[in-house]
Write a protein that holds these residues in place. Structure first.
Motif, PDB file in Angstrom:
ATOM      1  N   UNK A 198     -49.776 -29.389  29.399  1.00 55.94           N
ATOM      2  CA  UNK A 198     -49.064 -30.789  29.326  1.00 55.94           C
ATOM      3  C   UNK A 198     -47.469 -30.450  29.272  1.00 55.94           C
ATOM      4  N   UNK A 199     -46.915 -31.189  30.182  1.00 58.26           N
ATOM      5  CA  UNK A 199     -45.538 -30.870  30.640  1.00 58.26           C
ATOM      6  C   UNK A 199     -44.626 -32.255  30.051  1.00 58.26           C
ATOM      7  N   UNK A 200     -44.057 -31.864  29.187  1.00 60.14           N
ATOM      8  CA  UNK A 200     -43.228 -33.170  28.574  1.00 60.14           C
ATOM      9  C   UNK A 200     -41.732 -32.912  28.193  1.00 60.14           C
ATOM     10  N   UNK A 201     -40.861 -33.718  28.310  1.00 56.51           N
ATOM     11  CA  UNK A 201     -39.458 -33.560  28.000  1.00 56.51           C
ATOM     12  C   UNK A 201     -39.249 -33.450  26.582  1.00 56.51           C
ATOM     13  N   UNK A 202     -38.330 -32.344  26.031  1.00 59.72           N
ATOM     14  CA  UNK A 202     -38.248 -32.321  24.717  1.00 59.72           C
ATOM     15  C   UNK A 202     -37.342 -33.307  24.025  1.00 59.72           C
ATOM     16  N   UNK A 203     -36.809 -34.189  25.041  1.00 59.11           N
ATOM     17  CA  UNK A 203     -35.898 -35.177  24.597  1.00 59.11           C
ATOM     18  C   UNK A 203     -36.845 -36.347  23.585  1.00 59.11           C
ATOM     19  N   UNK A 204     -38.125 -36.403  24.177  1.00 57.20           N
ATOM     20  CA  UNK A 204     -39.245 -37.128  23.591  1.00 57.20           C
ATOM     21  C   UNK A 204     -39.520 -36.880  21.991  1.00 57.20           C
ATOM     22  N   UNK A 205     -39.431 -35.480  21.930  1.00 57.86           N
ATOM     23  CA  UNK A 205     -39.649 -34.913  20.616  1.00 57.86           C
ATOM     24  C   UNK A 205     -38.556 -35.514  19.565  1.00 57.86           C
ATOM     25  N   UNK A 206     -37.261 -35.267  20.112  1.00 59.78           N
ATOM     26  CA  UNK A 206     -36.262 -35.578  19.284  1.00 59.78           C
ATOM     27  C   UNK A 206     -36.195 -36.965  18.657  1.00 59.78           C
TER      28      UNK A 206
END
Ligand SMILES: Nc1nc2c(ncn2[C@@H]2O[C@H](COP(=O)(O)OP(=O)(O)OP(=O)(O)O)[C@@H](O)[C@H]2O)c(=O)[nH]1
Ligand SMILES: [Mg+2]
Length: 471
Positions: free
Chosen positions: A138-146
């Motif tokens: 699963x590829x997802x932007x790290x910004x979403x974690x922040x």
């Protein structure tokens, strides 16, 4: 003849039954999350990892491969019908075409299922047939974690923080001016709200392009299908003493809450909560090149990302995860092919120091963590050049800007990571006694032999850490 056919038929029937049984009963699935901030190298990592797991000649550090137990690996339809598929074929074509180029930037979460047939090791090996393990990437932007940090914060508190930051940055000037104008507006109109949100987004884009990593809300840069909706059309405003019930401030606060409920929470529920293993890609060389402040931001971003994986981090996540946790997290410095291998250990030591610090800051315990330096796709060759009578260990590649070959000596990373991390922590403006260069290289044209995936640096070690124990 007859016996041969018969025997053949029997084994095939047995095989079919075996497949049926494993299909019915248990085919283990490992969900591997791949994240990192913008341009960290997620797409290239997944593309090269998958290509190298299908053609495994360059994966000798993957134990199941060196033991000869991987029978085959192949792509399958993914289990989630509503998540976009990771466009593996297009990305691989970009990297391996006669005139190779880097894949386009990606904007949203995507997924790919790689299935592997594995012969069991040890005593069982001789008795049972291969079993299937599915790797869901699963590829997802790290910004979403922040964005997780927003869940614990009220609109007023968040506003104060990001406005303070914007005031210190040249990229924030226009937005701050817009905020001053929007103070205490009672009779606001949608175009006003939109213009303010646009100004905020423009600031975030400029800040990101200048290498800043502390960007919230993450979805403002990668809006995806919700672009233009009210949940993505807000901006921070300075706290007001008695905000009018129908004023702009209240409306922005309402939208901020909607963002948390309708954007942040669904991501954690639908994607994050199901991850078993995680790799966080980090452009550490880019940050070092950017100077002490970028390294400091990287350090904060790593703590923020790691904090999202801390059990009991907040009530919403605890309810969601119900004790389930990610088992392994790898922080990998990407693009290590910008360095001669004699410096790789130093880059790894810097990553390890950053990770130790992130663990302390996030008071992290639980999952097994590791730091590495890797290159998912090696775009350079090593070369020793002489400069002013000194010989320097450099790398050579084709420049992205001109297409010409060039040698790069990126500078000498310190053996002691504190030489970088201390100035970063104390807010130094520049590195005192060193200068770090970087060049953007284009991917090199490849001539792959049968069975070979694209060239990489330590991608096999990364794979061993992340999924090796499940193969
Ligand atoms: N030399 C080298 N450059 C790399 C490597 N991986 C990524 N890059 C560079 O980093 C850029 C970004 O890589 P991507 O894989 O697209 O990064 P991403 O994290 O998917 O980026 P977004 O989708 O925009 O968030 C590429 O265009 C390359 O210039 C690598 O292994 N070696
Ligand atoms: Mg991408």
């Amino acid at each position: 003849m007859v016996i041969g056919t018969l025997a053949d038929g029997v084994t095939r029937r047995v095989e079919a039954v075996g497949d049926g049984i494993s299909g019915m009963f248990f085919e283990p699935v490992v969900r591997l999350g791949v994240t990192g901030l913008a341009r960290a190298g997620k797409t290239v990592f997944i593309t090269s990892l998958v290509a190298n797991l299908m053609d495994r000649a360059r994966m000798t550090q993957l134990v199941a491969q060196s033991e000869g137990r991987i029978v085959t690996a192949y792509l399958q339809p993914q289990p989630d019908d509503t998540v976009p598929r990771f466009d593996y074929e297009t990305h691989l074509a970009a990297l391996t075409s006669p005139e190779p180029h880097w894949p386009d930037s990606t904007r949203t979460v995507s997924e790919l299922r790689l299935s592997m047939k594995i012969r069991p090791g040890g005593l069982l090996g001789g008795f049972s047939g291969p079993r299937t393990v599915h790797i869901d990437i699963v590829d997802y932007p790290g910004e979403w974690l922040l964005d997780l940090s927003l869940l614990d914060r009220a609109y007023a508190e968040w506003s104060v923080e990001v406005l303070e930051q914007a005031r210190t940055r040249p990229q924030g000037a226009a937005f701050i001016a817009a905020v001053e104008e929007a103070r205490d507006i009672r009779d606001w109109s949608e175009p006003q709200a939109k213009a303010l949100a646009e100004a905020y987004r423009a600031y975030l884009v400029a800040a990101r392009d200048a290498g800043h990593m502390d960007i919230t809300p993450g979805r403002f840069l990668l809006p995806g299908e919700m672009e233009g909706s009210p949940a993505l059309t807000f901006a921070p405003l300075p706290p007001e003493d008695a905000p009018h019930r129908k004023g702009l401030w209240r409306e922005m606060e309402r939208r901020f809450e909607a963002y948390k409920d309708r954007v942040v929470q669904p991501f954690f529920r639908d994607h994050f909560s199901r991850i078993d293993r995680q790799v966080v890609l980090v452009d550490a060389l880019g940050a070092i090149h950017g100077g002490p402040q970028k390294v400091e931001e990287l350090r904060c971003a790593m703590a923020g990302i790691l904090g999202a994986f801390r059990p009991g981090r907040n009530a919403f996540l605890s309810r969601l995860l119900m004790g389930k946790r990610v088992e392994k997290i790898l922080f990998a410095a990407t693009k290590a092919d910008h360095l001669h291998h004699t410096q790789h250990a130093r880059l790894t030591a810097i990553m390890e120091a950053l990770l130790r610090d992130a663990r302390d800051r996030a008071a992290f315990a639980g999952a097994e963590t590791a730091a590495m330096s890797i290159a998912a796709l090696r775009a350079t060759v090593e070369e020793t050049v002489s400069h002013n009578g000194q010989s320097l260990d450099a790398v050579r590649g084709r420049l992205l800007s001109t297409g010409k070959q060039a040698a790069l000596y990126p500078g000498d990373l310190p053996a002691d990571p504190a030489r970088l991390l201390t100035p970063a922590r104390t807010g130094a403006d520049s590195w005192l006694d060193a200068d770090y260069n970087i060049m953007a290289f284009a991917p090199a044209p490849l001539r792959l032999k049968p069975g070979e995936g694209p060239p990489h640096i330590r991608l096999d070690r990364a794979a061993q850490f992340l999924i090796g124990d499940r193969l």
